[in-house]
Design a protein around this motif. Structure first.
Motif, mmCIF file in Angstrom:
data_model
loop_
_atom_site.group_PDB
_atom_site.id
_atom_site.type_symbol
_atom_site.label_atom_id
_atom_site.label_comp_id
_atom_site.label_asym_id
_atom_site.label_seq_id
_atom_site.Cartn_x
_atom_site.Cartn_y
_atom_site.Cartn_z
ATOM 1 N N GLU B 153 0.839 -1.204 0.000
ATOM 2 C CA GLU B 153 0.000 0.000 0.000
ATOM 3 C C GLU B 153 0.878 1.260 0.000
ATOM 4 O OE1 GLU B 153 -2.848 -0.008 3.224
ATOM 5 O OE2 GLU B 153 -3.390 -2.087 2.763
ATOM 6 N N ALA B 154 1.975 1.174 0.736
ATOM 7 C CA ALA B 154 2.857 2.342 0.836
ATOM 8 C C ALA B 154 3.481 2.698 -0.509
ATOM 9 C CB ALA B 154 3.955 2.091 1.876
ATOM 10 N N MET B 155 3.599 1.713 -1.411
ATOM 11 C CA MET B 155 4.182 1.958 -2.739
ATOM 12 C C MET B 155 3.222 2.681 -3.669
ATOM 13 S SD MET B 155 6.102 -1.699 -3.412
ATOM 14 C CE MET B 155 7.068 -1.316 -4.881
ATOM 15 N N SER B 156 1.949 2.657 -3.315
ATOM 16 C CA SER B 156 0.946 3.260 -4.193
ATOM 17 C C SER B 156 1.147 4.771 -4.279
ATOM 18 C CB SER B 156 -0.447 2.924 -3.646
ATOM 19 O OG SER B 156 -1.350 3.951 -3.964
ATOM 20 N N PRO B 157 0.945 5.336 -5.470
ATOM 21 C CA PRO B 157 1.086 6.790 -5.624
ATOM 22 C C PRO B 157 0.112 7.563 -4.739
ATOM 23 C CG PRO B 157 0.834 5.693 -7.766
ATOM 24 C CD PRO B 157 0.558 4.666 -6.720
ATOM 25 N N ASP B 158 -0.973 6.910 -4.327
ATOM 26 C CA ASP B 158 -1.958 7.583 -3.481
ATOM 27 C C ASP B 158 -1.609 7.511 -1.990
ATOM 28 O OD1 ASP B 158 -3.280 7.786 -5.862
ATOM 29 O OD2 ASP B 158 -4.450 5.939 -5.499
ATOM 30 N N ALA B 159 -0.600 6.748 -1.674
ATOM 31 C CA ALA B 159 -0.293 6.536 -0.248
ATOM 32 C C ALA B 159 0.167 7.835 0.395
ATOM 33 C CB ALA B 159 0.794 5.477 -0.121
ATOM 34 N N PRO B 160 -0.087 7.977 1.703
ATOM 35 C CA PRO B 160 0.478 9.116 2.430
ATOM 36 C C PRO B 160 1.998 9.088 2.296
ATOM 37 C CG PRO B 160 -0.882 7.731 3.876
ATOM 38 C CD PRO B 160 -0.806 7.038 2.571
ATOM 39 N N LEU B 161 2.581 10.229 1.999
ATOM 40 C CA LEU B 161 4.024 10.298 1.757
ATOM 41 C C LEU B 161 4.745 10.573 3.081
ATOM 42 C CD1 LEU B 161 5.836 10.208 -0.788
ATOM 43 C CD2 LEU B 161 5.691 12.717 -0.829
ATOM 44 N N LEU B 162 5.670 9.679 3.457
ATOM 45 C CA LEU B 162 6.370 9.871 4.744
ATOM 46 C C LEU B 162 7.423 10.972 4.656
ATOM 47 C CD1 LEU B 162 5.100 6.951 5.158
ATOM 48 C CD2 LEU B 162 6.957 6.603 6.785
ATOM 49 N N HIS B 163 8.257 10.880 3.616
ATOM 50 C CA HIS B 163 9.354 11.854 3.478
ATOM 51 C C HIS B 163 9.130 12.627 2.193
ATOM 52 C CE1 HIS B 163 11.774 9.997 6.708
ATOM 53 N NE2 HIS B 163 11.244 8.868 6.264
ATOM 54 N N GLU B 164 8.955 13.935 2.303
ATOM 55 C CA GLU B 164 8.579 14.676 1.097
ATOM 56 C C GLU B 164 9.675 14.710 0.038
ATOM 57 O OE1 GLU B 164 6.906 18.194 2.900
ATOM 58 O OE2 GLU B 164 5.430 16.804 3.766
ATOM 59 N N GLY B 165 10.886 14.538 0.451
ATOM 60 C CA GLY B 165 11.973 14.620 -0.534
ATOM 61 C C GLY B 165 12.564 13.270 -0.896
ATOM 62 N N LEU B 166 11.882 12.182 -0.579
ATOM 63 C CA LEU B 166 12.493 10.859 -0.776
ATOM 64 C C LEU B 166 12.348 10.389 -2.222
ATOM 65 C CD1 LEU B 166 13.956 8.539 0.759
ATOM 66 C CD2 LEU B 166 11.713 7.466 1.012
ATOM 67 N N ILE B 167 13.445 10.316 -2.927
ATOM 68 C CA ILE B 167 13.465 9.900 -4.336
ATOM 69 C C ILE B 167 14.172 8.552 -4.403
ATOM 70 C CG2 ILE B 167 14.287 10.473 -6.653
ATOM 71 C CD1 ILE B 167 12.443 12.639 -5.813
ATOM 72 N N ALA B 168 13.471 7.545 -4.904
ATOM 73 C CA ALA B 168 14.079 6.216 -4.986
ATOM 74 C C ALA B 168 15.247 6.227 -5.958
ATOM 75 C CB ALA B 168 13.037 5.199 -5.434
#
Lengths: 764, 764
Positions: B153-168
């Motif tokens: 669920e966390a991978m979903s684009p709709d998921a709440p974002l934990l870290h605003e600047g986190l770029i895989a």
């Protein structure tokens, strides 16, 4: 003020020595964060109290511990019966010797109590109040015996005999009958009778000195845990973790490798804490209870039942000629040892004439047991008393010869290549330079300040010598991943070891002391190191640190060679930088190099001990004392006092001056006010700091210090010992000042008001 | 039982290895005498409590500490604002990585709380109750955000974002937009599509596993004293004193040389105590208050806010041929990291197919942040989950191919010279020998015990691989004056380090372990040593002890040469005796020689670290599990369980078996009952040992152990790692046994009764 003597001119320069580097552990020590003996409590500890003899001399008929054992909260009781009775091995208690069997019986009386406060049992309980209460329930039946505390009386054939089997030994064989004389030693050279016959003037004086205590701030306080698997942990405030381990091993019959001693901070010791008095008892109670046991002595216990300095009776006879030649010197020293043999009379014998070269000399020394607390080392043990007697007499002799006492001293002074009474040839020594320095000093030459009270004033000097100890010290130097340095010492911190060692390591490594952290390791953390005693630590430890630090530099050179791409022999280390010889641009600081070479998992560390063949460096100090004497009361007021000392090489002037001032003050207390007062039953009547009178700041002038530096002739840096010499000359200098002021020659220490008053009255 | 594999035949014999030498610190540990973190209280300590987020995801709007600060007894309060915000440097938290800035924000939330229990402030007071009370007075204003705990669920684009600047980031570059995906890694060889096309059967399964906790007995408990002079003392129950020192240095901006970490006993860790969570906060509170600060976590804090193992979602696809060839293996691993990046998904990727050589392979791995406690290492991190998925699938594939699963494993097993998915070539490895040993074993061949309840029974196996860590370990060997030996290790004692090291030292020195005492040194006492993690300590430390011990023998030979009057090269040391080569009568035991050569003041000591070039030794273990399954409830009863493990060389069978049994039991708990239960707000609903169900003795059969020894190909003794492999195969073996008994393939961990019941109902 530091005077560089000529002998030092042209010697190598040191960057870190002579700097008033801040005491690195000062904050912790003054804020109460440092862990002293009483501060440490092991997990689940019991607390123990001693049962002590109320008699100075008594046979122990029986001990009934049953009521104490039955008391709720009591977990173990011990008596001498719990200790091995067949102890053997060497004893290391620093400078004052005791046989292992005597040490065992001193720690816990077996058949007899030989002084007031002699332990006869101990009780461990869940809290100290229960232990105290239970100790009172131990029933000891004594057969009280007559007591003798004066060493001369104790020598009499009629005196009560302390040890029924004690046969005095001397060079000429054993005595026929048991007595309180434990040993008789003789020394000297030439023919004193001939010397006296050739003299223009001969003076003879007899001196008596009282027992005095080191008066360290912190009582003995130690914790021991004897684990079920046979291993023993000891947290001690002793002067030496390794000697304590060895003594515990011998006393308890346990291998040293099974014993770990962890040094805590030591709140003063001055020689007394070389002798184990508490840990062996805590060990037995721990073995019996299975729990750690902590013992903290009270001040009364410290005064009555630890080891003060000997009281002595000394007769000195000296003869000289009008042209200033010391033709003969003779002395008879009788030192009280307290309940068991082993006073420092041998040291008294060795030091009494050490500064001089009498043409003929003879010394008899007697070690005598008395019903007093068993003596211990106290800063230059034996030397203070002996020097008081020797320097008083030489002053008297010079006066009677009409020869300037200072010039008389210089004319007869010991020089390099001369030997002492024990035929030991002095290593590099600067007695003459010191005497000349004092003679030329303002302190010696300025007019004596007039007394505001109109009392007579006077000035006196005294000089004292001490061989300074050697023994082994070990250190480890280790470089951290950030290039910072850790140094471990086997020595406990008694006198600024951490601070001085940081400077020594910094000097060796070409870095700043701030980049070094020193800790005092436990007995598992570093190789053997002897007691912090005998003014030996800075001298020997500095060589160990130098050796370890130099090895670290070599290890780093090897690693840097790889980085520089050159052979190790082409790597230089200079002024804190490594570089390849043919590339000055390759410079890398110690810190960066340290970080770089340890980063890949290499370790940079070396452990070293000083050379066992090091010889004692001579230590000597001279005092100039000004006094005024109240003619109505005999009270002596010290108005000016300066101590001159040759320290070889001064690492940290603040620390050296503190040692000098501290030693001088202790010598002043010894001279003027401190003494054990015994009644005719041998009981101490002044066992508190209210009644045992140590000098306070109000009693003293500012103690001036003059540091001289004639470097010692071995060791890494020419360092001599510092701790002991300062205590030696004060009583002599003050006695000579009193003679100068009031015209009386004091024959007793302390030179208390009543004694000075009596002497003045007598001389009138 | 120990099976010597053929590869070991003819190897050298060891005297001290394979002996059930008694745990040297066992007495202290079971009697409560050993000092664990909570047992230690520094002189004048304050006690601190955390203020923690009650929300799983929230923005921290403001923190008002004024009321707490005003409370009598409170001496310091800290928030993230008291920490340096610009931290930098490397982080060493063992096997699970975290960036230094993330670590800082994990320890104390700065802008956001990212999981329930995330610290946002801490309060130090004169007692713990005041601290607790005051912590409640800290007013934190939160903006509560939606929480996500499931990694998919966390991978979903709709998921709440934990870290605003986190770029895989991945090999193919960075992602375009921020997401909860912290990293994407790929690996493999050949062409899996071609492999699947060539397969007779292809199976694909998806698995889900829950977060589980290490469940160590002792919560984090540490004390820090930041001295006025800037030095920091840390008393820690961490897994590594030196990595903790480095992390503290980076987090606090203080040189490592200013920090001293003193290891206390560690009451279990299993990877979790590699990550500092308590000491940096205690340090800040100590700096602000000037006093030592102690923090002890509660069990609830441990469960909610230390580092459990990742929950994961893994899809595995395998194809094979009827003649037993594994043509292709593919996996997609999604590991939840908790609030900050750095799950062990890379290790999952590395271990999932490590025991086999699929002709073609492909693995995708995703590291995903979730609103759960930030994960930590847990015994072979990543491998247990990956192996459960891989071994379940291979079992399924073999069944569907109609090929014996054991023979299928053997046919495709990794052999020496093969390489893993990351192209790392295996050092000496014995996977085939282990599979053959299990195949031939009684445990694998005997009939499965009938169920007394008449329930279906089954047997399953699973094999797991772990590289085992390396890193630096350091040791010092020192000979005492009685010939006894002290060994210092830089490693903390987590798993019998003292006992094993005594045996290793005894083996090296040719003496008995009773003559060796081992202690765990602090960071000033020994060079750098990495964490006690990754099954690396016995392997690396034994080499360090061997090197130091060998150097000690050389030093003693030099000294004995002088005594024997021969050159050093003519001194032999054999069977515990030194002798001159041409004089067998000159024999002197190690103990006597040690005493003799140290008596004159020489020190005999050497410090060494293992070779930084050591390669990881392969570790692998295989489990055989028998179960019965209650058809009415789905409850799985383990009826027999045996773990086979190759330890290279077994130092102490009792300790090795304990590790095997302990690891197996943790794997069994992971398999059957342990899990974090989150509600839809991301709050943990079972944060106590009553609700978080670890297996007890009553839940378990006796865990059988079979030790195999195919020696590793470097290190001093061929020792492999022991600690981690045992936890890897249990869930796989139990899942395969359930398949065997009940015909269902479990796709979730834990395989709790309800899940098994549901699976059985579904399959009907």
């Amino acid at each position: 003020m530091t005077i560089e003597t000529k002998a030092n001119a042209g010697e190598r320069e040191f960057k870190q020595f002579g700097k008033r580097y801040r005491k690195v552990d000062g904050d912790d020590k003054v804020t109460g964060r440092a862990i002293f003996g009483a501060d440490f409590t092991a997990q689940g500890s019991l607390f123990a109290k001693f049962v002590r003899s109320p008699h100075a001399h008594a046979r122990i008929v029986s001990i009934d511990t049953s009521a104490a054992e039955a008391m709720p909260g009591v977990e173990a009781v011990c008596t001498a019966a719990d200790f091995p009775s067949d102890v053997s091995g060497d004893v290391d208690t620093g400078e004052v010797e005791i046989g292992i069997q005597f040490l065992a019986n001193l720690i816990m009386g077996r058949r007899k109590a030989l002084f007031e406060g002699h332990p006869v049992a101990a009780v461990a309980a869940t809290d100290v109040h229960i232990a105290e209460e239970a100790a009172r329930l131990v029933k000891v039946e004594y057969e009280v015996l007559p007591a003798v505390t004066d060493p001369i009386e104790a020598m009499s054939p009629d005196a009560p005999l302390l040890h029924e089997g004690l046969i005095a030994t001397s060079l000429s064989g054993s005595a026929d009958n048991p007595s309180n004389i434990a040993g008789h030693m003789e020394g000297g050279k030439g023919d004193v009778e001939k010397g006296f016959a050739e003299s223009d003037v001969v003076v003879e004086r007899t001196y008596r000195t009282a027992l005095v205590h080191q008066g360290y701030l912190e009582p003995e306080a130690e914790t021991v845990h004897w684990h079920a698997d046979g291993r023993i942990d000891v947290w001690a405030n002793s002067q030496g973790s390794f000697p304590l381990r060895q003594n515990m091993s011998n006393l308890l019959g346990v291998d040293v490798s099974k014993i770990k001693v962890m040094p805590l901070e030591v709140g003063g010791a001055f020689g007394a804490k070389n002798t184990p008095r508490v840990s062996p008892v805590a060990a037995i109670l721990s073995r019996k209870s299975g729990k750690p046991v902590k013992i903290v002595l009270t001040r009364e216990e410290v005064l009555k039942a630890t080891g003060p300095a000997s009281g002595a009776v000394v007769t000195v006879k000296m003869g000289g000629t009008k042209d200033g030649i010391l033709k003969a010197a003779e002395a008879r020293l009788v030192f009280g040892a307290g309940g068991f043999p082993g006073s420092p009379v041998l040291r008294g014998m060795q030091t009494i004439f050490a500064c001089y070269q009498p043409e003929n000399s003879k010394v008899d020394a007697y070690d005598v047991v008395t019903n007093a607390p068993r003596v211990a080392a106290y800063r230059a043990p034996g030397a203070t008393v002996a020097t008081f007697c020797g320097e008083s007499t030489i002053d008297e002799l010079a006066r009677e010869l009409g020869y300037d006492p200072m010039d008389f001293r210089i004319k007869n002074a010991s020089r390099e290549g001369d030997s002492n009474i024990d035929d030991e040839v002095y290593t590099r020594i600067g007695i003459v330079e010191m005497l000349e320095a004092v003679k030329a000093s303002d302190e010696y030459n300025r007019p004596i300040k007039e007394s505001a009270n109109g009392w007579p004033v006077g000035r006196g000097v005294g000089i004292g010598w001490w061989p300074c100890g050697i023994e082994i010290s070990s250190a480890r130097v280790m470089v951290n991943h950030d290039g910072g340095v850790d140094v471990a010492t086997g020595a406990v911190d008694l006198h600024g070891v951490r601070t001085g060692s940081a400077q020594v390591a910094a000097e060796t490594l070409g870095i700043e002391p701030e980049e070094v952290h020193v800790h005092t390791a436990d007995t598992e953390g570093i190789p053997y190191t002897g007691n912090a005693a005998g003014s030996r630590i800075t001298r020997t430890l500095s060589q160990a640190i130098f050796k370890a630090g130099s090895a670290v530099i070599e290890q780093m050179k090897e690693k840097m060679a790889v980085r520089f791409g050159v052979d190790t022999e082409f790597v230089e280390y200079e002024d804190g930088y490594f570089y390849a010889r043919d590339n000055q641009d390759s410079k890398v600081s110690f810190k960066d190099a340290g970080a770089a070479v340890t980063k890949n998992g290499s370790n940079i560390t070396a452990t070293a001990s000083n050379d066992p063949g090091m010889r004692p460096a001579n230590g000597y100090a001279m005092a100039v004392a000004d006094v005024e004497v109240d003619p109505d009361t005999g009270k002596v007021q010290l108005t000016d006092f300066t101590l001159f000392q040759d320290v070889g090489k001064c690492v940290n002037p603040t620390q050296v001056e503190s040692q000098m001032q501290g030693g001088a003050v202790q010598g002043i207390g010894w001279a003027l006010s401190e003494e054990y007062v015994f009644d005719d039953q041998g009981l101490m009547r002044n066992a508190s700091f209210l009644d045992y009178r140590m000098p306070t700041a109000l009693d003293l002038p500012m103690i001036g210090t003059v540091i001289l530096e004639k470097s010692a002739d071995d060791g890494a840096f020419g360092i001599r010992g510092v701790g002991e010499p300062p205590i030696i000359p004060p009583p002599a200098a003050i006695a000579n000042a009193i003679r100068d002021a009031a015209g009386v020659r004091m024959g007793m220490l302390p030179m208390s008001p009543e004694r000075v008053f009596e002497a003045m009255k007598e001389s009138e």
